[in-house]
Design an enzyme around this catalytic site. Sequence first.
Site, PDB file in Angstrom:
ATOM      1  N   GLU A 190     -16.908-105.756 -42.393  1.00  0.00           N
ATOM      2  CA  GLU A 190     -16.694-106.450 -43.675  1.00  0.00           C
ATOM      3  C   GLU A 190     -17.283-105.590 -44.779  1.00  0.00           C
ATOM      4  O   GLU A 190     -18.351-105.007 -44.571  1.00  0.00           O
ATOM      5  CB  GLU A 190     -17.380-107.823 -43.656  1.00  0.00           C
TER       6      GLU A 190
ATOM      7  N   ARG B 167     -18.958-115.695 -35.463  1.00  0.00           N
ATOM      8  CA  ARG B 167     -19.159-114.261 -35.697  1.00  0.00           C
ATOM      9  C   ARG B 167     -18.053-113.527 -34.955  1.00  0.00           C
ATOM     10  O   ARG B 167     -17.722-113.883 -33.818  1.00  0.00           O
ATOM     11  CB  ARG B 167     -20.528-113.791 -35.179  1.00  0.00           C
TER      12      ARG B 167
ATOM     13  N   HIS C  97     -14.738-114.445 -45.132  1.00  0.00           N
ATOM     14  CA  HIS C  97     -16.104-114.892 -44.783  1.00  0.00           C
ATOM     15  C   HIS C  97     -16.667-115.841 -45.860  1.00  0.00           C
ATOM     16  O   HIS C  97     -17.752-115.606 -46.401  1.00  0.00           O
ATOM     17  CB  HIS C  97     -17.049-113.685 -44.583  1.00  0.00           C
TER      18      HIS C  97
HETATM   19  P1  NAD Z   1     -26.709-123.367 -34.142  1.00  0.00           P
HETATM   20  O1  NAD Z   1     -27.772-122.432 -33.682  1.00  0.00           O
HETATM   21  O2  NAD Z   1     -27.114-124.655 -34.761  1.00  0.00           O
HETATM   22  O3  NAD Z   1     -25.731-123.717 -32.907  1.00  0.00           O
HETATM   23  C1  NAD Z   1     -25.231-122.758 -32.019  1.00  0.00           C
HETATM   24  C2  NAD Z   1     -24.971-123.454 -30.690  1.00  0.00           C
HETATM   25  O4  NAD Z   1     -24.348-122.499 -29.831  1.00  0.00           O
HETATM   26  C3  NAD Z   1     -26.265-123.928 -29.991  1.00  0.00           C
HETATM   27  O5  NAD Z   1     -26.154-125.288 -29.636  1.00  0.00           O
HETATM   28  C4  NAD Z   1     -26.342-123.050 -28.749  1.00  0.00           C
HETATM   29  O6  NAD Z   1     -26.889-123.722 -27.638  1.00  0.00           O
HETATM   30  C5  NAD Z   1     -24.877-122.709 -28.520  1.00  0.00           C
HETATM   31  N1  NAD Z   1     -24.681-121.536 -27.688  1.00  0.00           N
HETATM   32  C6  NAD Z   1     -25.517-120.486 -27.474  1.00  0.00           C
HETATM   33  N2  NAD Z   1     -24.964-119.625 -26.613  1.00  0.00           N
HETATM   34  C7  NAD Z   1     -23.760-120.146 -26.265  1.00  0.00           C
HETATM   35  C8  NAD Z   1     -22.727-119.729 -25.386  1.00  0.00           C
HETATM   36  N3  NAD Z   1     -22.835-118.598 -24.686  1.00  0.00           N
HETATM   37  N4  NAD Z   1     -21.632-120.495 -25.287  1.00  0.00           N
HETATM   38  C9  NAD Z   1     -21.509-121.642 -25.985  1.00  0.00           C
HETATM   39  N5  NAD Z   1     -22.468-122.102 -26.822  1.00  0.00           N
HETATM   40  C10 NAD Z   1     -23.567-121.362 -26.951  1.00  0.00           C
HETATM   41  O7  NAD Z   1     -25.785-122.515 -35.114  1.00  0.00           O
HETATM   42  P2  NAD Z   1     -24.792-123.055 -36.240  1.00  0.00           P
HETATM   43  O8  NAD Z   1     -25.544-123.190 -37.515  1.00  0.00           O
HETATM   44  O9  NAD Z   1     -24.037-124.200 -35.696  1.00  0.00           O
HETATM   45  O10 NAD Z   1     -23.845-121.764 -36.403  1.00  0.00           O
HETATM   46  C11 NAD Z   1     -22.800-121.495 -35.456  1.00  0.00           C
HETATM   47  C12 NAD Z   1     -22.153-120.153 -35.779  1.00  0.00           C
HETATM   48  O11 NAD Z   1     -21.591-120.185 -37.103  1.00  0.00           O
HETATM   49  C13 NAD Z   1     -23.106-118.949 -35.774  1.00  0.00           C
HETATM   50  O12 NAD Z   1     -22.441-117.856 -35.178  1.00  0.00           O
HETATM   51  C14 NAD Z   1     -23.322-118.635 -37.239  1.00  0.00           C
HETATM   52  O13 NAD Z   1     -23.616-117.268 -37.425  1.00  0.00           O
HETATM   53  C15 NAD Z   1     -21.945-118.993 -37.800  1.00  0.00           C
HETATM   54  N6  NAD Z   1     -21.925-119.244 -39.241  1.00  0.00           N
HETATM   55  C16 NAD Z   1     -20.881-118.752 -39.953  1.00  0.00           C
HETATM   56  C17 NAD Z   1     -20.789-118.960 -41.330  1.00  0.00           C
HETATM   57  C18 NAD Z   1     -19.621-118.439 -42.118  1.00  0.00           C
HETATM   58  O14 NAD Z   1     -19.785-118.187 -43.302  1.00  0.00           O
HETATM   59  N7  NAD Z   1     -18.452-118.313 -41.526  1.00  0.00           N
HETATM   60  C19 NAD Z   1     -21.818-119.677 -41.982  1.00  0.00           C
HETATM   61  C20 NAD Z   1     -22.855-120.206 -41.222  1.00  0.00           C
HETATM   62  C21 NAD Z   1     -22.918-119.987 -39.838  1.00  0.00           C
END
Ligand code: NAD
Length: 340
Positions: free
Chosen positions: A270, A241, A289
């Site tokens: 966006e 994000r 995105h």
């Molecule tokens: P997830 O919840 O499975 O994993 C996120 C991880 O980040 C968790 O293990 C958590 O412990 C860790 N975390 C929390 N706070 C943290 C910090 N301060 N520092 C480091 N790590 C921390 O989520 P995910 O499904 O792996 O998604 C990850 C990111 O990707 C999210 O921001 C999500 O919104 C984004 N995303 C983007 C798209 C896109 O289209 N670009 C699509 C899906 C998800």
Amino acid sequence: MDIFISSRISTHWLEKLSPYFEHIDHYEWSEKGLLSPEDFRDRSKNAHVIITESDMISNETLLQNPNLFAIADFRGTVINIDVKLATELGIVIMNTPGRNADAVADLTIAFMIMASRKVIPAIKAMEAGLWTKEGKYWMYNTHQGYDLPGKTIGLIGLGAIGKLVAERLAGFKTRIIGYDPYVKKDEIIKYGIELVSKEDVFRQSDFVSLHLPLNNETKGIYGLKELSLMKSSAYLINTSRAAVFIESELIDFLKSGKIAGAAIDVYHTEPLDANYPLFHIPNVICTPHIGGATLDVVNHQCEIGVNSLIQFLEGKTPSNIINPAALEKSREKFNKCRSK
Ligand code: NAD
């Protein structure tokens, strides 16, 4: 029983739902555009169950439909529903964690290769007719990049996507380091990830890739301090994000060329207009995105979300439920509607 579906869903999954509902109303947003909140409220006003994906569900939609007892929200993070209100009203909410994790992990690896191999500038130069310059073999020299084997990849956030990126990297013979304050060493050791401090991720990596969630703790968590730790040959990748990074500091840093480049899929605002500053910086790859935009995601989200919903309809506790406090009241509503 009635269900209103405003998500992408395949015939296979519609057929799975059909034994449970007398009336299925399907509005396909990706073909027709999103409904306005008012149209969504009106169209779903008799539904006992809603399946949604990209709509913002207004509080009026929840308040004006006494039948509603379940929403399957085809998203990882439920940011489109007032969960507290839904819980008070006895509406259970099921989400679909990791539905597009494979898609984002694939794009992350593509970004690493595109950035280190200068793929975009090479294509642009070729299309501009610049293959050779002054009779010399110029293109080959100008667009020499780096191999991935032997490089250090730093992952911030080791959840669904971070782990899948690590799994894919196993074939590239890279060193993988990572930072996530909430994971245990035992949980990530099988992914070949070495846990280090967040400063060391920025300091040691040839690619820093962000996979953390956006929340009150992570908003603006990174900026100039972390960028200043990076090697001048390193790349930053953000598919998570935008707001986890202070945008102005990232733009200034990239403009002054203090790191090798960046690949970005997510933005503070966006959609973007053509003047967005990151578009005009060499060695910055911007995609609109599309991290989760694959056709396979439709099947993944249906598999996770429809199976959870069916578990609920068969009296079991769904695998993915974000407000278990609503279960008892929603079951009462469900049983009342079945006894009619
Ligand atoms: P997830 O919840 O499975 O994993 C996120 C991880 O980040 C968790 O293990 C958590 O412990 C860790 N975390 C929390 N706070 C943290 C910090 N301060 N520092 C480091 N790590 C921390 O989520 P995910 O499904 O792996 O998604 C990850 C990111 O990707 C999210 O921001 C999500 O919104 C984004 N995303 C983007 C798209 C896109 O289209 N670009 C699509 C899906 C998800």
